[in-house]
Design an enzyme around this catalytic site. Sequence first.
Site, PDB file in Angstrom:
ATOM      1  N   ASN A 109      10.060  -9.179 -30.782  1.00 31.42           N
ATOM      2  CA  ASN A 109       9.874  -7.789 -29.962  1.00 31.42           C
ATOM      3  C   ASN A 109       9.560  -8.245 -28.576  1.00 31.42           C
ATOM      4  O   ASN A 109       9.682  -7.638 -27.334  1.00 31.42           O
ATOM      5  CB  ASN A 109       8.071  -7.988 -30.278  1.00 31.42           C
ATOM      6  CG  ASN A 109       7.581  -6.993 -31.646  1.00 31.42           C
ATOM      7  OD1 ASN A 109       8.800  -6.645 -32.557  1.00 31.42           O
ATOM      8  ND2 ASN A 109       6.807  -7.397 -32.674  1.00 31.42           N
ATOM      9  N   THR A 179      17.647  30.166   4.082  1.00 28.73           N
ATOM     10  CA  THR A 179      16.008  30.062   2.979  1.00 28.73           C
ATOM     11  C   THR A 179      16.797  31.099   1.862  1.00 28.73           C
ATOM     12  O   THR A 179      17.592  32.138   2.397  1.00 28.73           O
ATOM     13  CB  THR A 179      15.297  29.690   3.960  1.00 28.73           C
ATOM     14  OG1 THR A 179      15.407  31.000   4.680  1.00 28.73           O
ATOM     15  CG2 THR A 179      15.244  28.670   4.796  1.00 28.73           C
ATOM     16  N   HIS A 180      16.313  31.165   0.986  1.00 29.23           N
ATOM     17  CA  HIS A 180      16.068  31.937  -0.187  1.00 29.23           C
ATOM     18  C   HIS A 180      17.562  32.296  -0.453  1.00 29.23           C
ATOM     19  O   HIS A 180      17.997  33.622  -0.872  1.00 29.23           O
ATOM     20  CB  HIS A 180      15.135  33.279  -0.169  1.00 29.23           C
ATOM     21  CG  HIS A 180      13.841  32.718   0.728  1.00 29.23           C
ATOM     22  ND1 HIS A 180      12.755  33.126   0.339  1.00 29.23           N
ATOM     23  CD2 HIS A 180      13.594  32.454   2.206  1.00 29.23           C
ATOM     24  CE1 HIS A 180      11.462  32.413   0.716  1.00 29.23           C
ATOM     25  NE2 HIS A 180      12.147  32.394   1.471  1.00 29.23           N
ATOM     26  N   ASN A 309      39.111  25.683 -10.516  1.00 34.34           N
ATOM     27  CA  ASN A 309      37.591  25.111 -10.856  1.00 34.34           C
ATOM     28  C   ASN A 309      37.046  24.586 -10.547  1.00 34.34           C
ATOM     29  O   ASN A 309      37.480  23.051 -10.546  1.00 34.34           O
ATOM     30  CB  ASN A 309      37.403  25.387 -12.395  1.00 34.34           C
ATOM     31  CG  ASN A 309      37.627  27.343 -13.330  1.00 34.34           C
ATOM     32  OD1 ASN A 309      37.996  28.331 -12.481  1.00 34.34           O
ATOM     33  ND2 ASN A 309      38.294  27.442 -14.331  1.00 34.34           N
ATOM     34  N   GLU A 314      30.054  21.409 -11.570  1.00 30.51           N
ATOM     35  CA  GLU A 314      29.719  21.598 -12.308  1.00 30.51           C
ATOM     36  C   GLU A 314      29.130  21.301 -13.497  1.00 30.51           C
ATOM     37  O   GLU A 314      27.519  20.869 -14.387  1.00 30.51           O
ATOM     38  CB  GLU A 314      30.389  22.767 -13.237  1.00 30.51           C
ATOM     39  CG  GLU A 314      31.238  24.454 -12.723  1.00 30.51           C
ATOM     40  CD  GLU A 314      31.654  24.816 -12.499  1.00 30.51           C
ATOM     41  OE1 GLU A 314      31.361  26.033 -13.497  1.00 30.51           O
ATOM     42  OE2 GLU A 314      32.779  24.734 -13.183  1.00 30.51           O
ATOM     43  N   TYR A 341       3.545  -3.473 -31.088  1.00 28.02           N
ATOM     44  CA  TYR A 341       4.915  -3.070 -31.026  1.00 28.02           C
ATOM     45  C   TYR A 341       5.300  -2.328 -32.216  1.00 28.02           C
ATOM     46  O   TYR A 341       4.005  -2.780 -32.590  1.00 28.02           O
ATOM     47  CB  TYR A 341       6.067  -4.684 -31.526  1.00 28.02           C
ATOM     48  CG  TYR A 341       7.292  -3.701 -31.474  1.00 28.02           C
ATOM     49  CD1 TYR A 341       8.111  -3.557 -30.699  1.00 28.02           C
ATOM     50  CD2 TYR A 341       7.647  -3.792 -33.413  1.00 28.02           C
ATOM     51  CE1 TYR A 341       9.590  -3.110 -30.741  1.00 28.02           C
ATOM     52  CE2 TYR A 341       9.007  -3.049 -32.710  1.00 28.02           C
ATOM     53  CZ  TYR A 341       9.500  -2.935 -32.010  1.00 28.02           C
ATOM     54  OH  TYR A 341      11.412  -2.532 -32.002  1.00 28.02           O
ATOM     55  N   GLN A 346      12.320   0.766 -30.811  1.00 30.90           N
ATOM     56  CA  GLN A 346      13.725   0.725 -30.725  1.00 30.90           C
ATOM     57  C   GLN A 346      14.470   2.222 -30.203  1.00 30.90           C
ATOM     58  O   GLN A 346      15.644   2.056 -29.222  1.00 30.90           O
ATOM     59  CB  GLN A 346      14.496   0.817 -31.970  1.00 30.90           C
ATOM     60  CG  GLN A 346      15.633   0.290 -32.669  1.00 30.90           C
ATOM     61  CD  GLN A 346      15.873  -0.144 -33.440  1.00 30.90           C
ATOM     62  OE1 GLN A 346      15.622  -0.597 -33.830  1.00 30.90           O
ATOM     63  NE2 GLN A 346      16.666   0.896 -34.701  1.00 30.90           N
ATOM     64  N   LYS A 349      16.362   2.799 -26.149  1.00 30.60           N
ATOM     65  CA  LYS A 349      17.430   1.842 -25.218  1.00 30.60           C
ATOM     66  C   LYS A 349      18.630   3.162 -25.411  1.00 30.60           C
ATOM     67  O   LYS A 349      19.841   3.017 -23.847  1.00 30.60           O
ATOM     68  CB  LYS A 349      18.134   0.674 -25.696  1.00 30.60           C
ATOM     69  CG  LYS A 349      17.094  -0.585 -25.612  1.00 30.60           C
ATOM     70  CD  LYS A 349      17.787  -1.812 -26.568  1.00 30.60           C
ATOM     71  CE  LYS A 349      16.908  -1.940 -27.662  1.00 30.60           C
ATOM     72  NZ  LYS A 349      15.166  -1.478 -28.316  1.00 30.60           N
TER      73      LYS A 349
HETATM   74  N1  ARG Z   1      15.722  -3.748 -33.165  1.00 33.03           N
HETATM   75  C1  ARG Z   1      14.658  -3.993 -32.327  1.00 33.03           C
HETATM   76  C2  ARG Z   1      14.054  -3.116 -30.702  1.00 33.03           C
HETATM   77  O1  ARG Z   1      14.855  -2.376 -30.302  1.00 33.03           O
HETATM   78  C3  ARG Z   1      14.283  -4.866 -32.044  1.00 33.03           C
HETATM   79  C4  ARG Z   1      12.293  -5.068 -31.915  1.00 33.03           C
HETATM   80  C5  ARG Z   1      12.438  -5.512 -34.363  1.00 33.03           C
HETATM   81  N2  ARG Z   1      11.024  -6.159 -33.786  1.00 33.03           N
HETATM   82  C6  ARG Z   1      10.525  -5.607 -35.181  1.00 33.03           C
HETATM   83  N3  ARG Z   1       9.444  -6.439 -35.317  1.00 33.03           N
HETATM   84  N4  ARG Z   1      11.193  -5.288 -36.226  1.00 33.03           N
HETATM   85  O2  ARG Z   1      12.649  -2.566 -31.264  1.00 33.03           O
END
Ligand code: ARG
Length: 478
Positions: A109, A179-180, A309, A314, A341, A346, A349
Amino acid sequence: MTLWGGRFSQKLDDLAWALNASLPVDQRMAIQDVEGSIAWAAAIHKAGILTDEEHASISLGLDTVRKEFASGEFIFQPADEDIHTAVERRLSELIGPAAGKLHTGRSRNDQVATDFRLWMLNAIPEIQAAFENLQAALVEQAEAGLPHPSPLPSERGLPSPSGRGAGGEGEPIIMPGYTHLQRAQPILLGHWWLSHYWALKRDVDRLQDLTKRVSVLPLGSGALAGAPFALDREALAKSLGFDEVSQNSLDAVSDRDFAAEYLFVCSMAAVHLSKLAEQVVLYTSAEFGFFELSDAFSTGSSLMPQKKNPDVFELTRGKAGTMIGLLTGLMSTLKGLPSTYDKDLQEDKAPVFAATDTLLAILPVMAAALRTITVKPERMRNAIDSTMMATDLADYLVEKGVPFREAHALAGKVVRAAGEGKVRMEELPLEAYQAISPVFEADVYQVFDPLESINKRNTVGGTSLQSVKNQIRKIKGE
Ligand code: ARG
């Protein structure tokens, strides 16, 4: 090998395993995970958890792992649940049971939050550089549209870059300002290019400002409650390049504000890029014809042979929508999570990586496409009609003492008289003007010079030549 399992009598269901695993996403943080572990090993060594030999062995092993990642030699195993597991698994292959001591006092965590912040601290300068390249392209185009001094002898005879320098030695390139999306007042083309520069500058500033909230170390927070031994978190932070340490472990393992903020900054930038792109799309249409894209940055139609184009622009416009979705998605994930947590985190990311990839794909292409765009000064000039100087006509009366409200109405009458007579305003005879107001004199016709109108707007931030030059000077820090 999983990093858990002691209390389980059955192995995790295969489909559940696949759902749970995060390696496909978090392997992008491999280097950060190793670096975090190297720093962690040093910290727990200092706290008396690792002997000198164990620390030396772990450090050496992690260094090998880092080299394997850097050279692309690292081999993931099917059982690697996430990047943290992969690194520890490989470390134990390299150094044996001592590897099992590395995770003392640490949780995935606080580890994942640390990796993620390190990754972002690395990404921010790269994105800033990509923005600065596009900003430089905008400034180059702005300058190309201004009159420049006669070329240096060494430059004489060299062909000017495509479409650039059309401002040439004499007059700046002028265009209608809208404008507009209705023709409003004449402006310098350089002023228009720079308007996009300033919007992007705010994005770069926001990235910079965000950095201080990313640069806070969560490591040492454990799973949620902190580490159970004397840990010098300040030193740990320093060794990893963080500015400060988090002050509450519960908050530290769940705080993803930095990720949401990053996605907002990316989204705001994407909106700016989209607005610029939309104008390029409009201005390259036959109806406007202000710009022509170089062939290298245009695409054709499989059916219509004549088509050229602006797909690149675009897509920039389209991807802004996707980007806003990434921000909205993460905000929705964060909303209502119980402290601290939760596995929902997760999901943080993938959007951040996607937003980064999107900007790094768009920005260089935009810069190159704008650097090679052909400007059509004639088309821009011809799109300015004298009604766009109606404000100047009112200002002319104001200068002669007429209150603005009245002047506005009188100028409006001139617009109407010209329209009814199907002539341009500057073609109306002086008698027609004087029939509307005796204040009009023979000098009224000077009002219809668009460059006069432009240069009158000489306040800071106005469109006058002087003001645009001042903007460029300010941008260049002169
Ligand atoms: N893969 C998890 C994440 O991206 C990592 C942390 C996981 N922690 C756990 N207690 N399972 O958040």
